[in-house]
Design a protein around this motif. Sequence first.
Motif, PDB file in Angstrom:
ATOM      1  N   TYR A 163     -39.999 -35.343  34.113  1.00 20.33           N
ATOM      2  CA  TYR A 163     -39.478 -34.330  35.026  1.00 20.33           C
ATOM      3  C   TYR A 163     -40.621 -33.562  35.699  1.00 20.33           C
ATOM      4  CZ  TYR A 163     -34.526 -34.837  33.951  1.00 20.33           C
ATOM      5  OH  TYR A 163     -33.245 -35.302  33.860  1.00 20.33           O
ATOM      6  N   TYR A 170     -39.623 -25.646  31.114  1.00 23.48           N
ATOM      7  CA  TYR A 170     -38.367 -26.327  31.393  1.00 23.48           C
ATOM      8  C   TYR A 170     -37.189 -25.528  30.840  1.00 23.48           C
ATOM      9  CZ  TYR A 170     -41.816 -30.046  31.758  1.00 23.48           C
ATOM     10  OH  TYR A 170     -42.925 -30.786  32.090  1.00 23.48           O
ATOM     11  N   LYS A 224     -32.971 -26.096  30.455  1.00 26.16           N
ATOM     12  CA  LYS A 224     -31.915 -27.108  30.561  1.00 26.16           C
ATOM     13  C   LYS A 224     -30.781 -26.599  31.433  1.00 26.16           C
ATOM     14  CE  LYS A 224     -30.520 -31.186  28.853  1.00 26.16           C
ATOM     15  NZ  LYS A 224     -31.325 -32.413  28.880  1.00 26.16           N
ATOM     16  N   GLY A 282     -29.877 -31.993  33.761  1.00 23.51           N
ATOM     17  CA  GLY A 282     -31.234 -31.933  34.286  1.00 23.51           C
ATOM     18  C   GLY A 282     -31.975 -30.700  33.820  1.00 23.51           C
ATOM     19  N   TYR A 283     -33.061 -30.377  34.565  1.00 23.15           N
ATOM     20  CA  TYR A 283     -33.890 -29.242  34.181  1.00 23.15           C
ATOM     21  C   TYR A 283     -34.227 -28.407  35.413  1.00 23.15           C
ATOM     22  CZ  TYR A 283     -34.896 -31.208  29.570  1.00 23.15           C
ATOM     23  OH  TYR A 283     -34.804 -31.681  28.293  1.00 23.15           O
ATOM     24  N   VAL A 306     -34.105 -30.365  39.217  1.00 22.61           N
ATOM     25  CA  VAL A 306     -34.078 -31.820  39.067  1.00 22.61           C
ATOM     26  C   VAL A 306     -32.876 -32.187  38.213  1.00 22.61           C
ATOM     27  CG1 VAL A 306     -35.373 -33.873  38.380  1.00 22.61           C
ATOM     28  CG2 VAL A 306     -36.604 -31.824  39.126  1.00 22.61           C
ATOM     29  N   ASP A 307     -31.985 -33.099  38.719  1.00 21.60           N
ATOM     30  CA  ASP A 307     -30.797 -33.435  37.937  1.00 21.60           C
ATOM     31  C   ASP A 307     -31.132 -34.465  36.867  1.00 21.60           C
ATOM     32  OD1 ASP A 307     -30.857 -35.950  39.065  1.00 21.60           O
ATOM     33  OD2 ASP A 307     -29.251 -35.566  40.497  1.00 21.60           O
ATOM     34  N   ARG A 308     -30.109 -34.857  36.094  1.00 19.78           N
ATOM     35  CA  ARG A 308     -30.321 -35.731  34.936  1.00 19.78           C
ATOM     36  C   ARG A 308     -30.816 -37.119  35.339  1.00 19.78           C
ATOM     37  NH1 ARG A 308     -24.587 -36.724  32.182  1.00 19.78           N
ATOM     38  NH2 ARG A 308     -25.930 -37.969  30.846  1.00 19.78           N
ATOM     39  N   TYR A 309     -30.585 -37.492  36.609  1.00 18.98           N
ATOM     40  CA  TYR A 309     -31.028 -38.810  37.081  1.00 18.98           C
ATOM     41  C   TYR A 309     -32.423 -38.762  37.707  1.00 18.98           C
ATOM     42  CZ  TYR A 309     -26.037 -39.527  36.500  1.00 18.98           C
ATOM     43  OH  TYR A 309     -24.777 -39.570  35.976  1.00 18.98           O
ATOM     44  N   GLY A 310     -33.052 -37.590  37.642  1.00 20.46           N
ATOM     45  CA  GLY A 310     -34.395 -37.454  38.181  1.00 20.46           C
ATOM     46  C   GLY A 310     -34.446 -37.196  39.662  1.00 20.46           C
ATOM     47  N   LYS A 335     -27.648 -27.390  41.020  1.00 20.90           N
ATOM     48  CA  LYS A 335     -28.255 -28.184  42.079  1.00 20.90           C
ATOM     49  C   LYS A 335     -29.117 -27.336  43.015  1.00 20.90           C
ATOM     50  CE  LYS A 335     -24.703 -31.764  42.178  1.00 20.90           C
ATOM     51  NZ  LYS A 335     -23.714 -32.482  43.020  1.00 20.90           N
TER      52      LYS A 335
END
Length: 710
Positions: free
Chosen positions: A28, A55, A57, A62-63, A115-119, A168
């Motif tokens: 991330y 970071y 959560k 994401g982070y 940054v979402d969970r999919y990067g 987001k």
Amino acid sequence: MKKFMRLLFVAMAMLIAHTTVAQEKRNYRDIAFDYLLQNISSIEARPWNVKADHYDKLSNGGYLVKLTIARTLTRQEDRLVNNQVQAYGATFNVGVRNATVNINYEDTKSYFVFVDRYGEPSKYMEASTNHEIHTWGGNAWLLMNTHKERVGNKELSYFSNAACFSNKGETMWSGRDMKIYGWAFSGNTLYLVGTLWDNGRSIVRSIDIKTQEANDKVGNSGVIPSDIAFGEKGLTITQYASNGQSSDFVFPYAASDRQFQIEQVLKSYDLTRASDQIALGERYLSGNVVDKDEKKAVELFEKAANQNSDMGLLKLADCYKNGVGVSQDNAKAFSLYEKSANMGNTDAMIALSDMYAGGDGIEKNMSKALFWKEKLAFKGNINAQKFILANQSVEYEKADITADEAYKKGRDSYMEKSYEWAKFCFERAISLGSKDAMFDFGKILYVGEGIERNYSKAVELLSKIGEEYNHVGAQLCLAQMYKENKGIPHDIKKVIYWTTKAAENDDETAMVALAYYYKYSDEVKKNKKLSFQYCERAAIKGNQDAIREMVFNHAQGDGTKKDKYSALTWFEKIDDSEMQMKVADNFFNGVGVKENEELAALMYQSMSDKGDIIATKKLALCYLSGSGVDSNINTAYDLAMKIRNTTHVGDDADIYYIEGAYYDSKLRGNQYGLPNGFMQAKEAYERAIKCGHPYAAKALARMKSKWGIR
């Protein structure tokens, strides 16, 4: 082996999980950094490096990544530098000159990146040192531009604007119309407290983040609401006046927030556990956060009681006793109280004993009431102790308590100056056979502090454990009582009797006392041999009083053969150098003992060998005067010079006198001739005179007369 393998598997799994999380965060970080390089032209082609990362959560998995990036830049500055020249193979500074030099410095910037969970990064924001960001419910809450303000003697911090973002990075709410001194999250509600920029009036704002609807409660100017705490009915908000004084008020929760709180409270309890059933039942009884519901409370208490919880039984009994959530039923309450009390619950014991004492719903029974009151009393309940003490004439079944427990209660109560209850506990412990209680209570009755003095009872108790249990402490106390003649007639035979019993129990104090009685007392027939035996036994055990007496015994032949070397052996076992010196001086001067300069000199020698300076000086004087040793001016001088060379003695009359006597003796032998030796002796004598030595003046006059000098 299987257990070991399971533990190894768990450890490996934890290590893999930790490594995976660390790798995920590094990924991330790299994604966020690349995103910044692509979107910010000012850093696109510069040599930036990540200096720090953090970071938080988010709810989408994401982070929110905070990156601090840095680069090293160079600027030129005009500085004064040393002007150097080379000569003779070396470098020399010859003044200074102006020069342009390169100065390296670090340039840093901070950014937030979503940054979402999919990067996939979606937004970035520039950050600075006076920004704070928090995650809440998976959303990001940003407080910007920190300021400080003094109110009276208190310094408060506030933020000049704030915003809330989705996971987001979409702005859900923002505001710039108030100084934000405090904030809190609960459910979907964000609470802000502070003052309005335009008129300075206080404000509490609740914001539903989902609907973005805000509810403001505006107050007066001149006060600043700051600190927030969650209470039962709402937020407890502390506000400060201009002089710094504070006051609190309650701001009710938003309707949606209250339902959220109820749901959170209900989720926090594990209703398979009796303790959680009771805690939630108490909330329903009082209406704390949840709506008041007495029947639900009773249902929960019943569940806990069915699990044999003493507290559940107590709470259910209270409901039946007071008709809360159920019809009043004293018989049912009594049954439940009894079960809880038998499990050790003190509140149930109080209720049960009160029902017995008052005949409340059951037949009055004072004996049963006292039984439970006594249990409570031994647990430290003051009211129960008073009840027991006020009803001692009533026969009742005694509470089951051990002798040691009763003794400790008596001891502790006496230390706390609760004397009546201490007496009760001691007497109960004694009735159960406690030796410690007999000993302590016997002493208390003799002294009479806090409890009425009773000499005969004191002697009775102490004699019982002194004879039957061979209690050394009691034997010594009895010996002292018969010696003191305070309330108990003086009786030397009983003093010797009880002291001898204690000595037979290997008590060194008693041995020393008997050694004294048989050697010095006019009330006992003298027996120096027996005195010596008791003294030797105590000395072997290390008793210092006995060790000192053994020195005198061997030196004077009291109860044993006279032997100066045995006396010296015991002398060296004295562990206090000041006491050693006192003993040696007593022998030298004949104080309390027969004068024995020879033994005193041996003692001074022993102490001198261990580095004692005072003993060394006294030994030197012995050699000077021939006291206890053969006179030897050379040895006296060597000892005196040893003191001078190894310590900072300063001006010492005795050292100067010995030095003068030494050179004086050499003049008589004419080893050095008149000029040198005479002047050294004269100077030393004169210094001794100046320091107040009583014999130096006569010695100097005698020396001058001998050599015909005035």
